[in-house]
Each structure stands twice: as structure tokens, then as C-alpha cells.
Scaffold this active site. Structure first.
Site, PDB file in Angstrom:
ATOM      1  N   GLU A 113       0.822  -1.212   0.000  1.00 44.83           N
ATOM      2  CA  GLU A 113       0.000   0.000   0.000  1.00 44.83           C
ATOM      3  C   GLU A 113       0.857   1.262   0.000  1.00 44.83           C
ATOM      4  O   GLU A 113       0.519   2.242  -0.667  1.00 44.83           O
ATOM      5  CB  GLU A 113      -0.946  -0.029   1.194  1.00 44.83           C
ATOM      6  CG  GLU A 113      -2.020  -1.094   1.026  1.00 44.83           C
ATOM      7  CD  GLU A 113      -2.809  -1.381   2.275  1.00 44.83           C
ATOM      8  OE1 GLU A 113      -4.035  -1.198   2.237  1.00 44.83           O
ATOM      9  OE2 GLU A 113      -2.198  -1.775   3.299  1.00 44.83           O
ATOM     10  N   GLU A 147      -4.233  -9.461   3.884  1.00 47.69           N
ATOM     11  CA  GLU A 147      -4.998  -9.129   5.086  1.00 47.69           C
ATOM     12  C   GLU A 147      -6.195 -10.042   5.339  1.00 47.69           C
ATOM     13  O   GLU A 147      -6.523 -10.318   6.495  1.00 47.69           O
ATOM     14  CB  GLU A 147      -5.474  -7.664   5.037  1.00 47.69           C
ATOM     15  CG  GLU A 147      -4.365  -6.643   5.200  1.00 47.69           C
ATOM     16  CD  GLU A 147      -3.667  -6.251   3.906  1.00 47.69           C
ATOM     17  OE1 GLU A 147      -2.875  -5.299   3.932  1.00 47.69           O
ATOM     18  OE2 GLU A 147      -3.908  -6.906   2.863  1.00 47.69           O
TER      19      GLU A 147
END
Length: 174
Positions: A28, A48
Site C-alpha cells: 500500500e 490481510e
């Protein structure tokens, strides 16, 4: 998220040099950068979901914008990692290089960009970032406004004069 937004909106280009794992937050943060170069051994992913989480530093928003909704959903929902080759193919990275060539290539690109008008670089980043969430017509209006705002700058005068005189410009950022 505030940090990734700050990276994305910095007035100077941020070039990510990914050499190894860029998983979860690392991926990210790389996506928040303006340009991404990766080594051949770089691995990208958003794992995640395997932890019962979702990407929380912009992955659900930046990844689809970079690679398209379908590919982003596959990466985000499967938690699978992808190679630097696949990352290049889907538009997550700009270039793949051997590990030993990664930093020299990033430095060369940074030096190339640094030769240009800081005002033009800043305005380009701003126009692209602001236009991403707009339809084409509104984005073109943003671009036109940015173009008009910078046109009377000393840097534009210097750039045009240097072009006519067939010399390298000396930009001052004004």
C-alpha cells in the site's frame, strides 16, 4: 492512511524501489508512490483477508485504480502474492530490473526528473491526482487551469528561451 495520502500528494515525485516483499502495508505504501520500480525478486500482495482484516492503508482504493477492479478483487480477496513480472503486466509496477540495477535506475530517473521545472513537476502531480476522481471533461478543465496558472512563470519563460537558444534550461522554481 494520512501518511499514504501525504506521500501521494507530495510536491516532489516519490519513486518506490521494491526489492523483496511488498505485502500488506508495504504494498500500500508502494502504491501511494508516484512511480514504482521493482527488482526481479519482488513479491507483491494484500494478505490481510488471511488475518480476518481488509487492506487498511488504501489498498482497496488504490489497487483497483492501478490494475482494474477484477485484478484488484482477485488479489484482495484471495490474499495471494504476485511476482514482479505479474505486477508489471497488470500495471502495479512501472519497470522490473535485476536487483543490482534497481537503485541505479531509480537514481537515474530521479536525477532526470530533478532537471525539470519544480513548478511543472508539482503541477503535474497535482493535476493527475485531482483529475483521477473526475470525469474526463472535468479533469481536462483542471489540467487547463493548471496549465494557465503556470504559463506566466519564470520557469516557462526560461524553458521556452532555452529551447529557442538550443541550450539546457536552468529552472528556479518560480
Amino acid at each position: 492512511q494520512n501518511l499514504t495520502i501525504r506521500i501521494e500528494n507530495l510536491q516532489v515525485p516519490v519513486i518506490a524501489a521494491i526489492n523483496g516483499l511488498a505485502l500488506g502495508g508495504g504494498c500500500e505504501f508502494a502504491m501511494a508512490c508516484h512511480i514504482r520500480y521493482a527488482s526481479e525478486n519482488a513479491i507483491f500482495g494484500q494478505p490481510e483477508v488471511g488475518l480476518g482484516l481488509i487492506a487498511g492503508f488504501g489498498g482497496t482504493q488504490r489497487l483497483p485504480r492501478l490494475v482494474g477492479k477484477g485484478k484488484a478483487m482477485e488479489i484482495l480477496l484471495s490474499g495471494k502474492n504476485i511476482s514482479s513480472k505479474e505486477a508489471l503486466e497488470i500495471g502495479l509496477t512501472n519497470k522490473i530490473l535485476p536487483s543490482k540495477e534497481l537503485m541505479p535506475a531509480v537514481e537515474k530517473l530521479a536525477l532526470t526528473i530533478a532537471k525539470y521545472s519544480p513548478l511543472a513537476i508539482e503541477s503535474t502531480i497535482k493535476a493527475v491526482n485531482e483529475g483521477m476522481d473526475l470525469d474526463l471533461s472535468a479533469g481536462l478543465k483542471k489540467e487547463q487551469t493548471a496549465f494557465m496558472n503556470i504559463f506566466s512563470s519564470s520557469d516557462v519563460y526560461e524553458g521556452l528561451l532555452a529551447f529557442i537558444e538550443k541550450r539546457s534550461p536552468k529552472f528556479i522554481g518560480k
